[in-house]
Design a protein around this motif. Structure first.
Motif, PDB file in Angstrom:
ATOM      1  N   PHE A 137       0.831  -1.199   0.000  1.00 46.26           N
ATOM      2  CA  PHE A 137       0.000   0.000   0.000  1.00 46.26           C
ATOM      3  C   PHE A 137       0.870   1.255   0.000  1.00 46.26           C
ATOM      4  N   ALA A 138       1.919   1.261   0.835  1.00 47.23           N
ATOM      5  CA  ALA A 138       2.834   2.409   0.890  1.00 47.23           C
ATOM      6  C   ALA A 138       3.564   2.598  -0.435  1.00 47.23           C
ATOM      7  N   SER A 139       3.921   1.491  -1.088  1.00 45.89           N
ATOM      8  CA  SER A 139       4.590   1.592  -2.391  1.00 45.89           C
ATOM      9  C   SER A 139       3.656   2.190  -3.428  1.00 45.89           C
ATOM     10  N   GLY A 140       2.371   1.842  -3.363  1.00 45.50           N
ATOM     11  CA  GLY A 140       1.390   2.438  -4.265  1.00 45.50           C
ATOM     12  C   GLY A 140       1.256   3.935  -4.050  1.00 45.50           C
ATOM     13  N   ILE A 141       1.276   4.358  -2.796  1.00 42.75           N
ATOM     14  CA  ILE A 141       1.210   5.792  -2.494  1.00 42.75           C
ATOM     15  C   ILE A 141       2.412   6.512  -3.107  1.00 42.75           C
ATOM     16  N   LEU A 142       3.604   5.935  -2.923  1.00 43.73           N
ATOM     17  CA  LEU A 142       4.806   6.547  -3.491  1.00 43.73           C
ATOM     18  C   LEU A 142       4.770   6.523  -5.017  1.00 43.73           C
ATOM     19  N   GLY A 143       4.160   5.487  -5.585  1.00 41.43           N
ATOM     20  CA  GLY A 143       4.001   5.442  -7.035  1.00 41.43           C
ATOM     21  C   GLY A 143       3.104   6.557  -7.521  1.00 41.43           C
ATOM     22  N   GLY A 144       2.024   6.827  -6.795  1.00 42.60           N
ATOM     23  CA  GLY A 144       1.135   7.915  -7.170  1.00 42.60           C
ATOM     24  C   GLY A 144       1.783   9.272  -7.022  1.00 42.60           C
ATOM     25  N   ILE A 145       2.652   9.423  -6.027  1.00 46.09           N
ATOM     26  CA  ILE A 145       3.315  10.706  -5.799  1.00 46.09           C
ATOM     27  C   ILE A 145       4.353  10.991  -6.884  1.00 46.09           C
ATOM     28  N   GLY A 146       5.127   9.961  -7.254  1.00 50.12           N
ATOM     29  CA  GLY A 146       6.198  10.248  -8.211  1.00 50.12           C
ATOM     30  C   GLY A 146       6.784   9.050  -8.916  1.00 50.12           C
ATOM     31  N   GLY A 147       6.124   7.891  -8.869  1.00 53.80           N
ATOM     32  CA  GLY A 147       6.646   6.720  -9.561  1.00 53.80           C
ATOM     33  C   GLY A 147       7.732   5.981  -8.810  1.00 53.80           C
ATOM     34  N   TYR A 148       7.859   6.227  -7.505  1.00 54.08           N
ATOM     35  CA  TYR A 148       8.922   5.589  -6.718  1.00 54.08           C
ATOM     36  C   TYR A 148       8.447   4.229  -6.199  1.00 54.08           C
ATOM     37  N   VAL A 149       8.262   3.283  -7.085  1.00 49.13           N
ATOM     38  CA  VAL A 149       7.613   2.023  -6.691  1.00 49.13           C
ATOM     39  C   VAL A 149       8.591   0.947  -6.229  1.00 49.13           C
ATOM     40  N   GLY A 150       9.892   1.087  -6.496  1.00 50.31           N
ATOM     41  CA  GLY A 150      10.808  -0.025  -6.265  1.00 50.31           C
ATOM     42  C   GLY A 150      11.554  -0.016  -4.953  1.00 50.31           C
ATOM     43  N   ALA A 151      11.698   1.146  -4.318  1.00 48.04           N
ATOM     44  CA  ALA A 151      12.592   1.253  -3.165  1.00 48.04           C
ATOM     45  C   ALA A 151      12.100   0.450  -1.954  1.00 48.04           C
ATOM     46  N   LEU A 152      10.828   0.604  -1.588  1.00 47.07           N
ATOM     47  CA  LEU A 152      10.327  -0.109  -0.397  1.00 47.07           C
ATOM     48  C   LEU A 152      10.307  -1.628  -0.585  1.00 47.07           C
ATOM     49  N   PRO A 153       9.863  -2.168  -1.749  1.00 46.30           N
ATOM     50  CA  PRO A 153       9.973  -3.624  -1.937  1.00 46.30           C
ATOM     51  C   PRO A 153      11.417  -4.121  -1.856  1.00 46.30           C
ATOM     52  N   ALA A 154      12.374  -3.327  -2.368  1.00 45.27           N
ATOM     53  CA  ALA A 154      13.779  -3.723  -2.278  1.00 45.27           C
ATOM     54  C   ALA A 154      14.234  -3.779  -0.830  1.00 45.27           C
TER      55      ALA A 154
END
Length: 243
Positions: A137-154
């Motif tokens: 869910f947090a990764s989706g929020i970051l994706g909506g803000i600016g496309g930062y989808v990979g950092a938290l899963p990593a």
């Protein structure tokens, strides 16, 4: 146009190499180079297409290792987070949230790299469905803000101490799915202009070469070497978000 094309090609080569070696961070690395000279309206479609190509090149070798029930759950929660991120981007303190995540990545990566340097055993953390949902869910929020989808899963795969193949089989499909959805959104919004598509096409050979070299480096990296590379890119990603 040609100076921009050369800069985009160089950035995509470096980002492709990092992505091929670590499995994520294409957008963050390339954006850190391009946004100093190229307008965001041009970089966004180039970065999304470049990320899809780079991640897609190594996806076939990971296909059998993907944990599909976990992946579907993770992607589903991420999709729920994207509208929240878009709302925050439009009305809320988006910069503050991105800065907090950047600080989190810097502290985490710095701490774990220090433990490696001091030869201390990594802490044992076990994942759960609830934790997967929160990170997704947090990764989706970051994706909506600016496309930062990979950092938290990593970071999530590293903190659980997963082997490098399992970590990649978790990170890369997620990034591909999210970037594919992002590309649809950019297309509907009219960001895929003739200029952006030409820049993406001109950068593709450098991108493919960088990713291929990164994949070769990944294959010969020992497990600890992969972890150091992953943590190093998380540190760089965090600093870029703070800046």
């Amino acid at each position: 146009m040609w100076s921009e094309a050369a800069l985009v090609a160089g950035a995509c080569f470096v980002a492709g190499f990092c992505s091929g070696m670590a499995g994520f961070a294409f957008v963050l690395v390339a954006a850190g180079i391009l946004l100093h000279a190229v307008p965001p309206t041009l970089t966004a479609p180039v970065l999304v297409l470049g990320s899809l190509i780079s991640q897609g090149m190594s996806l076939p070798m990971l296909w059998k290792q993907i944990e599909w029930p976990r992946m579907r759950f993770f992607v589903g929660l991420s999709l729920l987070g994207v509208p929240v991120g878009l709302l925050v981007l439009a009305r809320g303190p988006a910069g503050m949230i991105v800065g907090f995540v950047g600080l989190l990545l810097v502290v985490y990566a710095g701490y774990m790299l220090a433990r490696i340097a001091l030869r201390m055993a990594p802490p044992e953390v076990r994942g759960s469905r609830a934790a997967d949902g929160a990170i997704g869910f947090a990764s989706g929020i970051l994706g909506g803000i600016g496309g930062y989808v990979g950092a938290l899963p990593a970071m999530w795969s590293d903190i659980q101490g997963w082997p490098k193949d399992r970590a990649r089989a978790f990170m890369q499909p997620f990034i591909v799915f999210m970037q594919a959805l992002t590309s649809v959104g950019l297309a509907l919004a009219g960001f895929f202009t003739t200029q952006s598509l030409i820049l993406a096409a001109l950068a593709t050979p450098a991108l493919v070469l960088g990713t291929w070299l990164g994949l070769r480096a990944y294959r010969v990296l020992p497990a600890q070497g992969f972890r150091v590379v992953l943590l190093g890119l998380l540190l760089v990603s965090g600093i870029s978000l703070l800046v």
